[in-house]
Design an enzyme around this catalytic site. Structure first.
Site, PDB file in Angstrom:
ATOM      1  N   ASP A 111       3.558  -4.113 -15.606  1.00  0.00           N
ATOM      2  CA  ASP A 111       3.654  -3.271 -14.411  1.00  0.00           C
ATOM      3  C   ASP A 111       3.855  -4.111 -13.154  1.00  0.00           C
ATOM      4  O   ASP A 111       3.251  -3.842 -12.113  1.00  0.00           O
ATOM      5  CB  ASP A 111       2.412  -2.400 -14.267  1.00  0.00           C
ATOM      6  CG  ASP A 111       2.635  -1.239 -13.299  1.00  0.00           C
ATOM      7  OD1 ASP A 111       3.805  -0.853 -13.097  1.00  0.00           O
ATOM      8  OD2 ASP A 111       1.651  -0.713 -12.737  1.00  0.00           O
TER       9      ASP A 111
ATOM     10  N   VAL B 212      -9.161  -0.459   2.381  1.00  0.00           N
ATOM     11  CA  VAL B 212      -7.929  -1.254   2.327  1.00  0.00           C
ATOM     12  C   VAL B 212      -6.814  -0.442   1.686  1.00  0.00           C
ATOM     13  O   VAL B 212      -5.691  -0.404   2.175  1.00  0.00           O
ATOM     14  CB  VAL B 212      -8.150  -2.564   1.539  1.00  0.00           C
ATOM     15  CG1 VAL B 212      -6.827  -3.305   1.341  1.00  0.00           C
ATOM     16  CG2 VAL B 212      -9.162  -3.456   2.249  1.00  0.00           C
TER      17      VAL B 212
ATOM     18  N   ALA C 220      -4.168   5.809  -7.195  1.00  0.00           N
ATOM     19  CA  ALA C 220      -4.605   6.372  -8.473  1.00  0.00           C
ATOM     20  C   ALA C 220      -5.569   5.461  -9.213  1.00  0.00           C
ATOM     21  O   ALA C 220      -6.341   5.921 -10.067  1.00  0.00           O
ATOM     22  CB  ALA C 220      -3.382   6.663  -9.352  1.00  0.00           C
TER      23      ALA C 220
ATOM     24  N   GLY D  86      -7.994   3.776  -7.801  1.00  0.00           N
ATOM     25  CA  GLY D  86      -9.302   3.753  -7.165  1.00  0.00           C
ATOM     26  C   GLY D  86      -9.234   3.306  -5.715  1.00  0.00           C
ATOM     27  O   GLY D  86      -8.160   3.056  -5.164  1.00  0.00           O
ATOM     28  N   LEU D  87     -10.399   3.217  -5.121  1.00  0.00           N
ATOM     29  CA  LEU D  87     -10.522   2.805  -3.718  1.00  0.00           C
ATOM     30  C   LEU D  87     -10.816   1.316  -3.638  1.00  0.00           C
ATOM     31  O   LEU D  87     -11.717   0.820  -4.313  1.00  0.00           O
ATOM     32  CB  LEU D  87     -11.637   3.598  -3.038  1.00  0.00           C
ATOM     33  CG  LEU D  87     -11.999   3.192  -1.603  1.00  0.00           C
ATOM     34  CD1 LEU D  87     -10.832   3.447  -0.661  1.00  0.00           C
ATOM     35  CD2 LEU D  87     -13.246   3.933  -1.134  1.00  0.00           C
ATOM     36  N   VAL D  88     -10.058   0.615  -2.803  1.00  0.00           N
ATOM     37  CA  VAL D  88     -10.301  -0.802  -2.548  1.00  0.00           C
ATOM     38  C   VAL D  88     -10.778  -0.946  -1.110  1.00  0.00           C
ATOM     39  O   VAL D  88     -10.149  -0.431  -0.185  1.00  0.00           O
ATOM     40  CB  VAL D  88      -9.025  -1.645  -2.763  1.00  0.00           C
ATOM     41  CG1 VAL D  88      -9.306  -3.125  -2.465  1.00  0.00           C
ATOM     42  CG2 VAL D  88      -8.511  -1.488  -4.187  1.00  0.00           C
TER      43      VAL D  88
END
Length: 414
Positions: free
Chosen positions: A141, A26, A30, A32-34
């Site tokens: 953020d 998806v 920075a 991580g991988l979703v």
């Protein structure tokens, strides 16, 4: 050991229990991988995010603990919900949440948004912020990419990796620059939850414009653009700036009057302009808060004080001042994962929400993941995985800890 399957997704090794199948990328950034993945138990599709090497240092382990605790604690319709969490054999952390269709960044890239959509999304952002701020938590953020949307236009705030408790001194390295409040740029050790209000206003304006309201390439250029719209900051704000170079920069700027938002943004609804003028203010004491913004006429169609909850109990941040070893942080993180799976996934809990006005009579359950399938059959491997966690954690309290931090104290959870 519970059964895990390994997949290579965008060059990243993805190890997940057999419960979750067919991972598809998806987003890779920075953080991580979703991946999306099919949940065999609930028979739906979820989002699984990999946090690589969370025990690589004390800082990373503490950050992982902070995120887990916040996701366990924050239970609100406009906050992304924690469904499941596990640690792979390679000791990577995986966080499972509901899968959302898109985010605001992708929607805005299509161009200016219709006012009706911008109005509804604005309400949901501020409704979520009222809840978060009632816990004394600052998101820090907020940006379009951390605002998730599903195909029913339901909105959920994500990206709490940088969230903190409001305190007397705060770090300045927060908030993506385009959404950063002037007090962070000028007096970075002193700011409040009102920085999230500023970020929200930038997001609302961007939805209506189809582009950032302050599209600068540097802090100096961005502050100049802010001054051109809001006028020169009051002299007392300049006196609060501790850095002499920053004060000199402010003094060198030409004096500017505050401009009318109606003149600058004539295509905006007049009530949208009025709300933005109350949110984009130098003086944080004059800047509107989330609670009051919800009652603004621009949001009257959705505002319901009896359905805009606050937290029931304050979040326990005592762990955040702890200094200890990576191994001790690792123990605490494992314990937190085990507590979530045993106390919440298996037994359920109440949402950490207090409704304004007359309390609702029914208890609202957490959107948790059951360990059984829809037919009541226990999924193989789940108990074994929990047994491993339990075995790891059973002697936790007898371990040598260098601080007095009590791992069991998770407000609103156990």
């Amino acid at each position: 050991m519970a059964d895990f399957t390994n997949s290579q997704v965008m060059g990243v090794s993805f190890d997940i229990p057999t419960r979750y199948q067919e991972p598809q990328a998806v987003e890779l950034d920075a953080d991580g991988l979703v991946c999306s993945a099919a949940d065999k138990i609930l028979r739906n599709v979820v989002a699984v995010r990999k946090v690589t090497k969370p025990f690589g240092s004390s800082i990373l382990a503490k950050r992982a603990l902070r995120e887990i605790k916040l996701l366990r604690y924050l239970r609100h319709e406009n906050i992304v919900g924690l469904n499941d969490i596990f640690i792979s054999p390679a000791e990577d952390l995986y966080i499972v949440t509901e899968l959302m269709w898109t985010n605001l960044q992708r929607l805005i890239e299509r161009g200016p948004m219709e006012d009706a959509f911008a109005r509804y999304f604005s309400y949901q952002i501020l409704r979520g912020l009222k809840y978060v701020h009632s816990a004394g938590i600052i998101h820090r953020d907020l940006k379009p990419s951390t605002i998730l949307i599903n195909n029913n236009c339901d909105l959920k705030i994500s990206g709490f990796e940088h969230a903190r408790l409001q305190g007397p001194q705060m770090t300045g390295y927060v908030v993506t620059r385009l959404y950063r409040a002037p007090e962070i740029m000028l007096t970075w050790q002193k700011y409040s939850a009102k920085v999230d209000i500023w970020s929200s206003a930038c997001i609302i304006a961007e939805m209506l414009l189809g582009k950032p309201i302050f599209p600068a390439t540097s802090h100096a250029e961005q502050f100049q653009q802010i001054v051109k719209l809001l006028g020169s900051p009051p002299s007392w704000i300049r006196e609060m700036v501790t850095n002499s170079n920053t004060r000199g920069f402010i003094d060198c700027l030409p004096r500017c009057p505050r401009r009318s938002f109606a003149d600058v943004f004539p295509n905006f609804d007049k009530e949208a302009n009025d709300l933005l003028e109350r949110m984009l203010v130098f003086d944080v004491n004059e800047r509107i808060n989330a609670r009051d913004a919800l009652s603004h006429p621009y949001l009257r169609l959705y505002h319901d004080p009896n359905d805009e909850p606050t937290v029931k109990e304050t979040f326990d941040w005592s762990f955040d001042n702890t200094q200890t070893t990576v191994e001790n942080w690792k123990r605490i993180v494992y314990k937190e994962v085990w507590k979530f799976r045993t106390l919440e996934v298996k037994h359920g809990n109440e949402m950490n929400m207090h409704m304004g006005g007359k309390p609702k009579e029914e208890t609202v359950p957490i959107n948790i993941v059951s360990t059984s399938d829809p037919d009541g059959h226990i999924m193989s491997g789940t108990e074994e995985f929990d047994d491993i966690l339990s075995s790891f954690c059973q002697n936790f309290d007898s371990g040598e800890m260098t601080t007095s931090y009590q791992a069991e104290s998770v407000t609103g959870s156990s």
